[in-house]
Design an enzyme around this catalytic site. Sequence first.
Site, PDB file in Angstrom:
ATOM      1  N   ASP A 101       0.839  -1.218   0.138  1.00 13.96           N
ATOM      2  CA  ASP A 101      -0.091  -0.118  -0.139  1.00 13.96           C
ATOM      3  C   ASP A 101       0.818   1.320   0.042  1.00 13.96           C
ATOM      4  O   ASP A 101       0.088   2.438   0.463  1.00 13.96           O
ATOM      5  CB  ASP A 101      -0.801  -0.021   1.284  1.00 13.96           C
ATOM      6  CG  ASP A 101      -0.201  -0.216   2.455  1.00 13.96           C
ATOM      7  OD1 ASP A 101       1.146   0.062   2.534  1.00 13.96           O
ATOM      8  OD2 ASP A 101      -0.827  -0.467   3.488  1.00 13.96           O
ATOM      9  N   GLU A 123       0.101  -8.918  -1.147  1.00 17.60           N
ATOM     10  CA  GLU A 123      -0.707  -8.623  -0.105  1.00 17.60           C
ATOM     11  C   GLU A 123      -1.872  -7.812  -0.411  1.00 17.60           C
ATOM     12  O   GLU A 123      -2.117  -6.537  -0.223  1.00 17.60           O
ATOM     13  CB  GLU A 123       0.332  -7.990   0.827  1.00 17.60           C
ATOM     14  CG  GLU A 123      -0.365  -7.620   2.283  1.00 17.60           C
ATOM     15  CD  GLU A 123       0.441  -6.606   3.231  1.00 17.60           C
ATOM     16  OE1 GLU A 123       1.134  -7.207   3.950  1.00 17.60           O
ATOM     17  OE2 GLU A 123       0.387  -5.410   2.860  1.00 17.60           O
ATOM     18  N   GLU A 137      -2.314   5.047   2.496  1.00 18.41           N
ATOM     19  CA  GLU A 137      -2.349   3.638   2.106  1.00 18.41           C
ATOM     20  C   GLU A 137      -3.325   3.260   1.476  1.00 18.41           C
ATOM     21  O   GLU A 137      -3.515   2.171   0.718  1.00 18.41           O
ATOM     22  CB  GLU A 137      -1.683   3.053   3.260  1.00 18.41           C
ATOM     23  CG  GLU A 137      -0.119   3.210   3.756  1.00 18.41           C
ATOM     24  CD  GLU A 137      -0.332   4.495   4.463  1.00 18.41           C
ATOM     25  OE1 GLU A 137       0.966   4.740   4.786  1.00 18.41           O
ATOM     26  OE2 GLU A 137      -1.125   4.986   4.771  1.00 18.41           O
ATOM     27  N   HIS A 214       3.955   5.706  14.438  1.00 18.89           N
ATOM     28  CA  HIS A 214       4.193   6.681  13.282  1.00 18.89           C
ATOM     29  C   HIS A 214       3.330   7.027  12.261  1.00 18.89           C
ATOM     30  O   HIS A 214       3.572   7.692  11.256  1.00 18.89           O
ATOM     31  CB  HIS A 214       5.399   5.976  12.180  1.00 18.89           C
ATOM     32  CG  HIS A 214       5.055   4.842  11.651  1.00 18.89           C
ATOM     33  ND1 HIS A 214       4.937   3.536  11.987  1.00 18.89           N
ATOM     34  CD2 HIS A 214       4.783   4.759  10.200  1.00 18.89           C
ATOM     35  CE1 HIS A 214       4.435   2.566  10.990  1.00 18.89           C
ATOM     36  NE2 HIS A 214       4.345   3.542   9.774  1.00 18.89           N
ATOM     37  N   ARG A 216       0.722   8.562   9.639  1.00 21.54           N
ATOM     38  CA  ARG A 216       0.168   9.897   9.518  1.00 21.54           C
ATOM     39  C   ARG A 216      -1.000  10.221  10.223  1.00 21.54           C
ATOM     40  O   ARG A 216      -1.501  11.584  10.833  1.00 21.54           O
ATOM     41  CB  ARG A 216       0.037  10.312   8.080  1.00 21.54           C
ATOM     42  CG  ARG A 216       1.345  10.496   7.183  1.00 21.54           C
ATOM     43  CD  ARG A 216       0.913  10.765   5.722  1.00 21.54           C
ATOM     44  NE  ARG A 216       2.314  10.973   5.058  1.00 21.54           N
ATOM     45  CZ  ARG A 216       2.808  10.318   4.318  1.00 21.54           C
ATOM     46  NH1 ARG A 216       2.439   8.795   4.332  1.00 21.54           N
ATOM     47  NH2 ARG A 216       3.983  10.490   3.618  1.00 21.54           N
ATOM     48  N   HIS A 247      10.473   6.305  15.160  1.00 20.65           N
ATOM     49  CA  HIS A 247      10.560   6.486  13.803  1.00 20.65           C
ATOM     50  C   HIS A 247      11.236   7.705  13.433  1.00 20.65           C
ATOM     51  O   HIS A 247      11.267   8.732  14.500  1.00 20.65           O
ATOM     52  CB  HIS A 247       9.089   6.785  13.491  1.00 20.65           C
ATOM     53  CG  HIS A 247       8.897   6.709  11.906  1.00 20.65           C
ATOM     54  ND1 HIS A 247       9.091   7.526  10.928  1.00 20.65           N
ATOM     55  CD2 HIS A 247       8.691   5.538  10.909  1.00 20.65           C
ATOM     56  CE1 HIS A 247       9.018   7.096   9.599  1.00 20.65           C
ATOM     57  NE2 HIS A 247       8.730   5.888   9.671  1.00 20.65           N
TER      58      HIS A 247
END
Length: 377
Positions: A101, A123, A137, A214, A216, A247
């Site tokens: 993604d 996936e 994603e 991490h 967004r 991260h």
Amino acid sequence: MSKLNKIKVLTIFGTRPEAIKMAPLVNKLNQEDCIEAYVCVTAQHREMLDQVLELFNIIPDFDLNIMKKNQTLTQITSKVLEGLEDVIKKVQPQIILVHGDTTTTFAGALAAFYHQVKVGHVEAGLRTHNKYSPFPEEMNRTLTGHMADFHFTPTLRNKENLINEGIHKDRIFLTGNTVIDALIETSKKEYDFRDSSLKEIDFEKHRIITVTCHRRENLGEYMHNIFYALKDIVEMFSDIEIVFPVHLNPKVRSVAAEVLGDIERIHLIEPLEYQPFVKLMAQSYLIITDSGGLQEEAPALGKPVLVVRKETERPEAIEAGTVKLVGVERKDIAKMAGELLNDSSAYKAMAQAVNPYGDGTASDRIVRIIKEQFDIS
């Protein structure tokens, strides 16, 4: 499709998670005499990507090296599209493989479509059905799915998602997830921690919680909530230590330092390479994360996972009992962690649940399917 003696397969990835999940597949492709395998990395991530390439002994044939500080999604997409123009012309593959993604995934599939090259989506079929969560994603994965010719799904639920979107069932293949292949292979290797901060942790007397965060959509208020909940957890339990590989995103690092920087028994460390991270998970008691991949990996090691997000594209893990979706509110996160840390029967129920994401042979299945679809042997 006429019978071929050999086909060219171009695998494209750009981030550390993609590299981990594609590495076992790349190595399987390289073992096939009837497949001429090429690897192109975009280096959407650079340092973290290179660590995985070294671990799995993968030398890319093409490296677009697009990473720039504070790059935008638009910049990533356009750079990948431009860079792949020449790569596809040089290789002239019969199939391009992309994973999951990321923006590299979407741009790689779009580049393949523009050149009328078949796309295999590894996936495939994961959905939250909320186009802004996870962002970007969810739409990267959905749009890639509608350009793909072959869909390699980890679970039956993923397959059903694609059928509901109008993808023909003959183009969908249930394979399990290649991340389990990578995890099993890596966990078998002997490894001793080199990081001095990890060597100081008492893994025998203390229960370790590994944390990653991490996404967004969690930046800002939600991330503050999550980090304050971690503070609450160590204050509630004297035998708990939290290890948080932070991260590289400056927005994550600044909040982590602000909220957790001086808290006893919370260790803010640099991001770990994949092999030490696998060992850390294996020696942990519990995982708290907003990562997608860890919802699949940690249960394979018998570790319960608390997901600090509002939605997950991996509902199978929740249904199987290996994962709990706890949201992004401070009190909810601390409460659920507290219940698992206090109640051994609740903990065992999660730790011993069957992982729905496969048995470590997904890469073998994907290679076999590609050979069958192109009628090569």
